[in-house]
Motif scaffolding. Sequence first.
Motif, short mmCIF file in Angstrom:
data_model
loop_
_atom_site.label_atom_id
_atom_site.label_comp_id
_atom_site.label_asym_id
_atom_site.label_seq_id
_atom_site.Cartn_x
_atom_site.Cartn_y
_atom_site.Cartn_z
N HIS A 1 0.82 -1.20 0.00
CA HIS A 1 0.00 0.00 0.00
C HIS A 1 0.86 1.25 0.00
CE1 HIS A 1 0.55 -0.66 4.43
NE2 HIS A 1 0.61 0.66 4.47
N ASN B 1 0.82 5.27 1.61
CA ASN B 1 0.21 6.22 2.54
C ASN B 1 0.68 7.62 2.17
OD1 ASN B 1 -0.38 7.90 4.82
ND2 ASN B 1 -0.47 6.10 6.13
N ALA C 1 -7.48 10.91 8.81
CA ALA C 1 -6.89 9.82 8.02
C ALA C 1 -8.02 8.93 7.52
CB ALA C 1 -5.91 9.01 8.85
N TRP D 1 -8.49 5.07 5.24
CA TRP D 1 -7.93 3.90 4.58
C TRP D 1 -8.91 3.41 3.53
CZ3 TRP D 1 -6.88 5.60 9.28
CH2 TRP D 1 -5.59 5.44 9.81
N VAL E 1 -3.87 5.05 1.57
CA VAL E 1 -4.19 5.75 2.81
C VAL E 1 -3.88 7.23 2.64
CG1 VAL E 1 -3.86 5.80 5.32
CG2 VAL E 1 -3.39 3.69 4.05
N TYR E 2 -4.74 8.07 3.18
CA TYR E 2 -4.44 9.50 3.27
C TYR E 2 -4.36 9.88 4.74
CZ TYR E 2 -5.08 10.46 -1.68
OH TYR E 2 -4.93 10.50 -3.04
N THR E 3 -3.27 10.55 5.10
CA THR E 3 -3.05 11.03 6.45
C THR E 3 -2.81 12.54 6.41
OG1 THR E 3 -2.00 8.92 7.04
CG2 THR E 3 -1.63 10.76 8.52
N HIS F 1 3.95 9.81 3.24
CA HIS F 1 4.18 9.28 4.58
C HIS F 1 5.01 8.01 4.48
CE1 HIS F 1 3.41 7.50 8.56
NE2 HIS F 1 3.25 8.76 8.96
#
Length: 316
Positions: free
Chosen positions: A155, A157, A191, A193, A204-206, A217
């Motif tokens: 994945h 992020n 965040a 997922w 994923v976005y944080t 990230h």
Amino acid sequence: MTPPLGDIAHLGHVELLTPDLDGSLWFFTTILGLTENGRSGDSVHLRTWDDYEHHSLTLTAHATSGIRRTALRASSEEALHRRVKEAEAAGRTGRWAEDEPGIGPLYVTSDPDGHEVALYWESEWYQAPSELKPGLKNQPQAKPGHGVGVRRLDHVNFLASDVGSNAAFIREVLGARPTEQIVLDDGRVAAQWLTFTNKSYDIVYTEDWSGSQGRLHHIAFATDTREDILRAADLCLDNGVHIETGPHKHAIQQTFFLYVYEPGGNRIELCNPLTRLVLAPDWPLITWTQAERAKGQAWGLKTIESFHTHGTPPLD
């Protein structure tokens, strides 16, 4: 609810930028066990042993670290053009390119934060040379006899100035499903997922604490077992690779993890999420509160401060 198997088949590969190409190449081949599969200009193409495509990762020499491209394979030629049409209708107009070995035409666009996203269908299936022929015909390449031997790119992020708008792009334009998220006391999504498959997450976005756009990230590689992650920790310790946190288990998504910094400065996760799949077509979005996240990881490890502050490229 978006169907679990839609127009995007899976995460294909990523391009990482590095100011230390030799050091990064050493890390990914010697420590993680990826195989070099060609070079173009200042870029080196690498693959995990269980990837069926030409490459899983491209390392490109650059003045700084970070991520340049995240490529997603469509489930058909028709699906590719449907997603291109949706992207353009949403104002995410891009361009067509043929600039990667083993990959056909890519439609290169970006999310609202500026992260480059490429969509493609045509892909060359890997044919292992004699020295990398596997013992089983349903395996693309023999397992490496050194390093961690990561199985696949798992994945990506992204850091984002606004998680909500970027996650909406992945959901509404590309068809991903959200599986878990963090919502702060003020109602802000910190965040999220998202998945294109029956894995629990692919993207994923944080929230980027600095408000910057387009930063990374981490990217993550999946291992066969938890013991592989323990081995990775020892290999990194013995070879001077900076261990940021772990081994431990995330509360969100329950992934067993180790985070390290590769020599170019990018954060890399070694993860073992293979036992957790999202099979329910009506999976409910699980929301974690600010208070719940303050408790730390699954077994009580507090989240290290750098996990919230380190991103690439680094801030001035």
